[in-house]
Design a protein around this motif. Structure first.
Motif, PDB file in Angstrom:
ATOM      1  N   LEU A  42       0.820  -1.208   0.000  1.00 18.70           N
ATOM      2  CA  LEU A  42       0.000   0.000   0.000  1.00 18.70           C
ATOM      3  C   LEU A  42       0.856   1.261   0.000  1.00 18.70           C
ATOM      4  N   SER A  43       1.898   1.274   0.817  1.00 19.03           N
ATOM      5  CA  SER A  43       2.720   2.483   0.918  1.00 19.03           C
ATOM      6  C   SER A  43       3.386   2.821  -0.414  1.00 19.03           C
ATOM      7  N   LEU A  44       3.844   1.795  -1.125  1.00 16.77           N
ATOM      8  CA  LEU A  44       4.540   2.039  -2.385  1.00 16.77           C
ATOM      9  C   LEU A  44       3.576   2.260  -3.548  1.00 16.77           C
ATOM     10  N   HIS A  45       2.679   1.321  -3.754  1.00 18.13           N
ATOM     11  CA  HIS A  45       1.891   1.304  -4.986  1.00 18.13           C
ATOM     12  C   HIS A  45       0.618   2.151  -4.932  1.00 18.13           C
ATOM     13  N   LEU A  46       0.094   2.367  -3.757  1.00 18.41           N
ATOM     14  CA  LEU A  46      -1.131   3.166  -3.682  1.00 18.41           C
ATOM     15  C   LEU A  46      -0.861   4.615  -3.284  1.00 18.41           C
ATOM     16  N   PHE A  47       0.316   4.870  -2.671  1.00 19.05           N
ATOM     17  CA  PHE A  47       0.556   6.239  -2.194  1.00 19.05           C
ATOM     18  C   PHE A  47       1.876   6.845  -2.695  1.00 19.05           C
ATOM     19  N   LEU A  48       2.999   6.148  -2.561  1.00 21.13           N
ATOM     20  CA  LEU A  48       4.278   6.761  -2.940  1.00 21.13           C
ATOM     21  C   LEU A  48       4.372   7.008  -4.446  1.00 21.13           C
ATOM     22  N   TYR A  49       4.134   5.985  -5.241  1.00 25.36           N
ATOM     23  CA  TYR A  49       4.226   6.167  -6.693  1.00 25.36           C
ATOM     24  C   TYR A  49       3.200   7.169  -7.217  1.00 25.36           C
ATOM     25  N   PRO A  50       1.922   7.082  -6.805  1.00 27.79           N
ATOM     26  CA  PRO A  50       0.967   8.111  -7.253  1.00 27.79           C
ATOM     27  C   PRO A  50       1.366   9.518  -6.808  1.00 27.79           C
ATOM     28  N   SER A  51       1.934   9.640  -5.615  1.00 30.09           N
ATOM     29  CA  SER A  51       2.419  10.945  -5.158  1.00 30.09           C
ATOM     30  C   SER A  51       3.480  11.485  -6.109  1.00 30.09           C
ATOM     31  N   SER A  52       4.412  10.625  -6.488  1.00 30.94           N
ATOM     32  CA  SER A  52       5.466  11.023  -7.427  1.00 30.94           C
ATOM     33  C   SER A  52       4.879  11.407  -8.782  1.00 30.94           C
ATOM     34  N   ASN A  53       3.933  10.610  -9.263  1.00 30.20           N
ATOM     35  CA  ASN A  53       3.289  10.919 -10.543  1.00 30.20           C
ATOM     36  C   ASN A  53       2.634  12.296 -10.508  1.00 30.20           C
ATOM     37  N   ALA A  54       1.888  12.556  -9.447  1.00 26.60           N
ATOM     38  CA  ALA A  54       1.147  13.815  -9.327  1.00 26.60           C
ATOM     39  C   ALA A  54       2.094  15.006  -9.218  1.00 26.60           C
ATOM     40  N   TYR A  55       3.133  14.862  -8.403  1.00 19.90           N
ATOM     41  CA  TYR A  55       4.083  15.962  -8.216  1.00 19.90           C
ATOM     42  C   TYR A  55       4.778  16.318  -9.529  1.00 19.90           C
ATOM     43  N   ASN A  56       5.208  15.298 -10.246  1.00 16.71           N
ATOM     44  CA  ASN A  56       5.886  15.555 -11.518  1.00 16.71           C
ATOM     45  C   ASN A  56       4.930  16.128 -12.563  1.00 16.71           C
ATOM     46  N   SER A  57       3.681  15.667 -12.554  1.00 16.56           N
ATOM     47  CA  SER A  57       2.689  16.222 -13.474  1.00 16.56           C
ATOM     48  C   SER A  57       2.440  17.698 -13.183  1.00 16.56           C
ATOM     49  N   PHE A  58       2.452  18.052 -11.901  1.00 18.23           N
ATOM     50  CA  PHE A  58       2.209  19.445 -11.520  1.00 18.23           C
ATOM     51  C   PHE A  58       3.253  20.378 -12.138  1.00 18.23           C
ATOM     52  N   TYR A  59       4.510  19.960 -12.117  1.00 13.71           N
ATOM     53  CA  TYR A  59       5.565  20.821 -12.642  1.00 13.71           C
ATOM     54  C   TYR A  59       5.778  20.658 -14.153  1.00 13.71           C
ATOM     55  N   ASP A  60       5.474  19.483 -14.681  1.00 13.40           N
ATOM     56  CA  ASP A  60       5.660  19.277 -16.117  1.00 13.40           C
ATOM     57  C   ASP A  60       4.603  20.003 -16.944  1.00 13.40           C
ATOM     58  N   GLN A  61       3.365  20.071 -16.408  1.00  8.76           N
ATOM     59  CA  GLN A  61       2.266  20.725 -17.144  1.00  8.76           C
ATOM     60  C   GLN A  61       2.120  20.147 -18.555  1.00  8.76           C
ATOM     61  N   ASP A  62       2.120  18.834 -18.660  1.00  7.23           N
ATOM     62  CA  ASP A  62       2.072  18.174 -19.966  1.00  7.23           C
ATOM     63  C   ASP A  62       0.770  18.460 -20.697  1.00  7.23           C
ATOM     64  N   GLU A  63       0.887  18.677 -21.992  1.00  6.90           N
ATOM     65  CA  GLU A  63      -0.278  18.871 -22.847  1.00  6.90           C
ATOM     66  C   GLU A  63      -0.494  17.680 -23.772  1.00  6.90           C
ATOM     67  N   GLU A  64       0.560  16.889 -23.967  1.00  8.47           N
ATOM     68  CA  GLU A  64       0.462  15.692 -24.795  1.00  8.47           C
ATOM     69  C   GLU A  64       0.523  14.459 -23.904  1.00  8.47           C
ATOM     70  N   SER A  65       0.446  13.286 -24.513  1.00  7.09           N
ATOM     71  CA  SER A  65       0.353  12.025 -23.770  1.00  7.09           C
ATOM     72  C   SER A  65       1.529  11.833 -22.815  1.00  7.09           C
ATOM     73  N   ILE A  66       1.209  11.302 -21.638  1.00 12.55           N
ATOM     74  CA  ILE A  66       2.226  10.918 -20.661  1.00 12.55           C
ATOM     75  C   ILE A  66       1.915   9.500 -20.207  1.00 12.55           C
ATOM     76  N   GLY A  67       2.822   8.898 -19.470  1.00 14.87           N
ATOM     77  CA  GLY A  67       2.631   7.523 -19.029  1.00 14.87           C
ATOM     78  C   GLY A  67       1.351   7.338 -18.243  1.00 14.87           C
ATOM     79  N   GLY A  68       0.438   6.556 -18.788  1.00 16.11           N
ATOM     80  CA  GLY A  68      -0.816   6.287 -18.104  1.00 16.11           C
ATOM     81  C   GLY A  68      -1.957   7.212 -18.458  1.00 16.11           C
ATOM     82  N   LEU A  69      -1.684   8.298 -19.200  1.00 16.43           N
ATOM     83  CA  LEU A  69      -2.733   9.243 -19.604  1.00 16.43           C
ATOM     84  C   LEU A  69      -2.510   9.652 -21.061  1.00 16.43           C
TER      85      LEU A  69
END
Length: 298
Positions: A42-69
């Motif tokens: 739970l700590s890794l797959h439900l919270f740590l990795y999603p936290s990392s994904n969200a944080y990086n998405s916040f700063y990347d501001q991607d407009e095109e496809s990214i991993g999983g979206l």
């Protein structure tokens, strides 16, 4: 208020692609306990990795496809705080095991933040980002899971029985990591992120990954031989066969028409088939290596 777009940017299903590392660590853990398995997962797959994904998405501001979206929604301010909330929950769960495991979660999280944080932005350095991403998502995550699963300390991460399989997972990721960037050249160029795939070029990325796949295969075969588990080699090769076939098919299409086939769908297909067969293999290896089925059978 948490927006729907922020929940999507957590990309929780994307954690599936990193699960083989967890299952490999589980397979060699000598001190299994059901609650710790649940806490670590739970700590890794439900919270740590999603936290990392969200944080990086916040700063990347991607407009095109990214991993999983394929079509990432517009980033909203709450995404930053949601990423920190998930990070805090991961740390809290980690503390339920011991402070060493929690401190490893903390270090992983800080490094993942540095990957996209503008003041550091590891992502813009091609070789450094490749090495750091593969090292931390591979060996370090393997060691972190091992420590958590067995309720051990930092000292165990430097033991040969942890270093060797941990580095095997890094080798897997050093091979696959550039392929996750191959369809993002346009957006990475606009942001000034000189990723390794951008530096190598499209065909160069495939040749580079192919070399690492070969080296990784040889290393895994050596590992199983060193443990006198020759029969596992054939199962491993069977699991790898569809992954390599997909890779070679994709590469053959890319060589003839790179603009058409260097896209999100093919890259995510590569991730999906790799996750499916590697997860299956390492779950099988967990049952074989721990002989847990025989224990229950008796």
């Amino acid at each position: 208020m948490i927006t729907v777009s922020s929940l999507k940017h957590l990309r929780i299903p994307f954690s599936l692609f990193l699960m083989p590392v967890f299952f490999f660590a589980l397979a060699i853990t000598p001190n299994l306990q059901e609650l710790r398995i649940l806490w670590v997962f739970l700590s890794l797959h439900l919270f740590l990795y999603p936290s990392s994904n969200a944080y990086n998405s916040f700063y990347d501001q991607d407009e095109e496809s990214i991993g999983g979206l394929k079509n990432p929604p517009k980033v909203t301010p709450d995404l930053f705080w949601l990423s920190l909330l998930f990070f805090a929950v991961a740390l809290f769960i980690g503390l339920q095991i011991n402070w060493q495991f929690a401190s490893m979660i903390l270090l992983y999280g800080l490094v993942s933040m540095a990957y996209s944080y503008p003041g550091i932005r590891i992502k813009k350095y091609p070789w450094a980002s490749w090495f750091i991403a593969g090292f931390f998502q591979g060996y370090f995550t393997f060691a972190m899971a091992y420590v958590g699963l067995s309720d051990l300390t930092w000292a165990s991460v430097l033991k040969p029985h942890v270093i060797i399989p941990g580095m095997l997972t890094s080798m897997m990721l050093w091979g696959s990591y550039p392929l996750t960037q191959v369809y993002q050249h346009g957006e990475d160029s606009k942001r000034g992120d000189n990723t390794l795939s951008l530096k190598l070029g499209i065909k160069g990325t495939f040749y580079f990954s192919n070399l690492w796949f070969i080296l990784t295969g040889i290393a895994f075969i050596w590992y199983f031989i060193s443990k006198n588990q020759q029969e596992i080699i054939w199962v491993y090769l069977g699991a790898m066969a569809p992954i390599i076939l997909y890779f070679l098919l994709w590469f053959s299409f890319v060589r003839t028409n790179p603009d058409k086939y260097t896209n999100y769908s093919w890259a995510m297909g590569m991730n999906a088939i790799s996750a499916l067969f590697l997860n299956a293999f390492f779950i099988y290896y967990f049952f074989e290596n721990t002989q847990i089925l025989q224990v229950f059978g008796n």
